[in-house]
Design a protein around this motif. Structure first.
Motif, PDB file in Angstrom:
ATOM      1  N   PRO A  21       0.619  -1.044  -0.038  1.00 36.57           N
ATOM      2  CA  PRO A  21      -0.072  -0.011  -0.019  1.00 36.57           C
ATOM      3  C   PRO A  21       0.721   1.305   0.019  1.00 36.57           C
ATOM      4  O   PRO A  21       0.252   2.465  -0.192  1.00 36.57           O
ATOM      5  CB  PRO A  21      -0.761  -0.351   1.279  1.00 36.57           C
ATOM      6  CG  PRO A  21      -0.051  -0.940   2.261  1.00 36.57           C
ATOM      7  CD  PRO A  21       0.759  -1.767   1.410  1.00 36.57           C
ATOM      8  N   LEU A  22       2.106   1.099   0.213  1.00 36.91           N
ATOM      9  CA  LEU A  22       3.311   2.132   0.404  1.00 36.91           C
ATOM     10  C   LEU A  22       4.249   1.730  -0.693  1.00 36.91           C
ATOM     11  O   LEU A  22       4.404   0.663  -0.894  1.00 36.91           O
ATOM     12  CB  LEU A  22       3.644   2.515   1.676  1.00 36.91           C
ATOM     13  CG  LEU A  22       2.630   2.910   2.633  1.00 36.91           C
ATOM     14  CD1 LEU A  22       3.283   2.783   4.119  1.00 36.91           C
ATOM     15  CD2 LEU A  22       2.133   4.394   2.492  1.00 36.91           C
ATOM     16  N   PRO A  23       4.894   2.771  -1.185  1.00 39.20           N
ATOM     17  CA  PRO A  23       5.914   2.515  -2.173  1.00 39.20           C
ATOM     18  C   PRO A  23       7.184   1.401  -1.640  1.00 39.20           C
ATOM     19  O   PRO A  23       7.573   1.865  -0.634  1.00 39.20           O
ATOM     20  CB  PRO A  23       6.384   3.671  -2.593  1.00 39.20           C
ATOM     21  CG  PRO A  23       6.125   4.646  -1.727  1.00 39.20           C
ATOM     22  CD  PRO A  23       4.782   4.034  -1.111  1.00 39.20           C
ATOM     23  N   GLY A  24       7.560   0.721  -2.520  1.00 42.94           N
ATOM     24  CA  GLY A  24       8.748  -0.104  -2.432  1.00 42.94           C
ATOM     25  C   GLY A  24       9.286  -0.839  -1.166  1.00 42.94           C
ATOM     26  O   GLY A  24       8.607  -1.065  -0.344  1.00 42.94           O
ATOM     27  N   SER A  25      10.370  -1.086  -1.420  1.00 43.78           N
ATOM     28  CA  SER A  25      11.473  -1.981  -0.459  1.00 43.78           C
ATOM     29  C   SER A  25      11.699  -0.914   0.799  1.00 43.78           C
ATOM     30  O   SER A  25      11.814   0.200   0.820  1.00 43.78           O
ATOM     31  CB  SER A  25      12.486  -2.641  -0.975  1.00 43.78           C
ATOM     32  OG  SER A  25      12.031  -3.350  -1.856  1.00 43.78           O
ATOM     33  N   GLU A  26      12.081  -1.733   1.989  1.00 45.46           N
ATOM     34  CA  GLU A  26      12.712  -1.061   3.136  1.00 45.46           C
ATOM     35  C   GLU A  26      14.015  -0.539   2.921  1.00 45.46           C
ATOM     36  O   GLU A  26      14.685   0.135   3.518  1.00 45.46           O
ATOM     37  CB  GLU A  26      12.184  -1.825   4.304  1.00 45.46           C
ATOM     38  CG  GLU A  26      10.805  -2.191   4.427  1.00 45.46           C
ATOM     39  CD  GLU A  26      10.484  -3.004   5.303  1.00 45.46           C
ATOM     40  OE1 GLU A  26      11.549  -3.652   6.052  1.00 45.46           O
ATOM     41  OE2 GLU A  26       9.398  -3.385   5.566  1.00 45.46           O
ATOM     42  N   GLU A  27      14.871  -1.267   1.991  1.00 46.97           N
ATOM     43  CA  GLU A  27      16.396  -1.118   1.752  1.00 46.97           C
ATOM     44  C   GLU A  27      16.804  -0.837   0.217  1.00 46.97           C
ATOM     45  O   GLU A  27      15.742  -1.095  -0.576  1.00 46.97           O
ATOM     46  CB  GLU A  27      16.882  -2.347   2.309  1.00 46.97           C
ATOM     47  CG  GLU A  27      16.746  -2.376   3.828  1.00 46.97           C
ATOM     48  CD  GLU A  27      17.338  -3.405   4.380  1.00 46.97           C
ATOM     49  OE1 GLU A  27      18.705  -4.039   3.724  1.00 46.97           O
ATOM     50  OE2 GLU A  27      17.096  -4.215   5.450  1.00 46.97           O
ATOM     51  N   ILE A  28      18.032  -0.530   0.091  1.00 55.57           N
ATOM     52  CA  ILE A  28      18.234  -0.628  -1.339  1.00 55.57           C
ATOM     53  C   ILE A  28      19.302  -1.774  -1.573  1.00 55.57           C
ATOM     54  O   ILE A  28      20.261  -1.793  -0.911  1.00 55.57           O
ATOM     55  CB  ILE A  28      18.888   0.774  -1.803  1.00 55.57           C
ATOM     56  CG1 ILE A  28      17.669   2.101  -1.549  1.00 55.57           C
ATOM     57  CG2 ILE A  28      19.552   0.999  -3.042  1.00 55.57           C
ATOM     58  CD1 ILE A  28      18.171   3.438  -1.746  1.00 55.57           C
ATOM     59  N   LEU A  29      19.216  -2.209  -2.743  1.00 55.36           N
ATOM     60  CA  LEU A  29      20.004  -3.292  -2.929  1.00 55.36           C
ATOM     61  C   LEU A  29      21.085  -2.753  -4.023  1.00 55.36           C
ATOM     62  O   LEU A  29      20.833  -2.294  -5.133  1.00 55.36           O
ATOM     63  CB  LEU A  29      19.425  -4.675  -3.528  1.00 55.36           C
ATOM     64  CG  LEU A  29      20.371  -5.757  -3.892  1.00 55.36           C
ATOM     65  CD1 LEU A  29      20.995  -6.486  -2.749  1.00 55.36           C
ATOM     66  CD2 LEU A  29      19.619  -6.652  -4.727  1.00 55.36           C
ATOM     67  N   HIS A  30      22.341  -3.057  -3.405  1.00 54.14           N
ATOM     68  CA  HIS A  30      23.664  -2.635  -4.420  1.00 54.14           C
ATOM     69  C   HIS A  30      24.123  -3.921  -4.860  1.00 54.14           C
ATOM     70  O   HIS A  30      24.494  -4.792  -4.164  1.00 54.14           O
ATOM     71  CB  HIS A  30      24.491  -1.960  -3.808  1.00 54.14           C
ATOM     72  CG  HIS A  30      24.138  -0.518  -3.539  1.00 54.14           C
ATOM     73  ND1 HIS A  30      23.841   0.734  -4.375  1.00 54.14           N
ATOM     74  CD2 HIS A  30      23.330   0.205  -2.401  1.00 54.14           C
ATOM     75  CE1 HIS A  30      23.125   1.501  -3.832  1.00 54.14           C
ATOM     76  NE2 HIS A  30      23.074   1.250  -2.390  1.00 54.14           N
TER      77      HIS A  30
END
Length: 115
Positions: A21-30
Motif C-alpha cells: 500500500p506504500l511504495p517499495g522496499s525498506e532497503e536498497i540493494l546494490h
C-alpha cells in the motif's frame, strides 16, 4: 540476474510490492552487473501463474537462458510466452530486461509482457 557465463541468481529484497500500500522496499540493494549480464525485473504474475512459485522461478531462469542471446527488446515477451503456456492463476505481468553492453549505457527497454 543471468550472468554472461550462464550462471543465474536472484537478487532479493524484503519489502512491499511497488505501490501497495506504500511504495517499495525498506532497503536498497546494490550489486555489480558486468558487460553481457542480463537483469530481468518482473512482477509475480510471471512466476506464480501455476501452483508452485518455486517451480516458476526455476522455469524463469531456464526461459532467460533460452532467450538471452535475443535482442533485449524481444526478451520480456519471449520469456512471458514461455512462462504462460499454462496459467492457473491469472495475474498482471510486467517484465523489464536490462543488459549491460560494453558501453557505459545499459540497454533498458520495458515491455508489458501480457496480463
Amino acid at each position: 540476474l543471468l550472468q554472461a557465463d550462464g550462471a543465474a541468481r536472484y537478487l532479493e529484497m524484503r519489502g512491499r510490492g511497488i505501490g501497495y500500500p506504500l511504495p517499495g522496499s525498506e532497503e536498497i540493494l546494490h550489486t555489480d552487473i558486468d558487460a553481457g549480464d542480463l537483469l530481468i525485473l518482473y512482477t509475480d504474475g510471471l512466476t506464480e501463474s501455476r501452483r508452485d512459485p518455486t517451480e516458476g522461478e526455476l522455469r524463469l531462469i531456464e526461459a532467460a537462458r533460452r532467450h538471452a542471446a535475443k535482442p533485449v527488446t524481444e526478451i520480456p515477451a519471449a520469456i512471458a510466452a514461455d512462462m504462460h503456456t499454462v496459467v492457473l492463476h491469472p495475474d498482471d505481468t510486467l517484465a523489464l530486461a536490462i543488459r549491460l553492453t560494453g558501453s557505459s549505457r545499459p540497454e533498458v527497454p520495458a515491455a508489458r509482457a501480457g496480463t
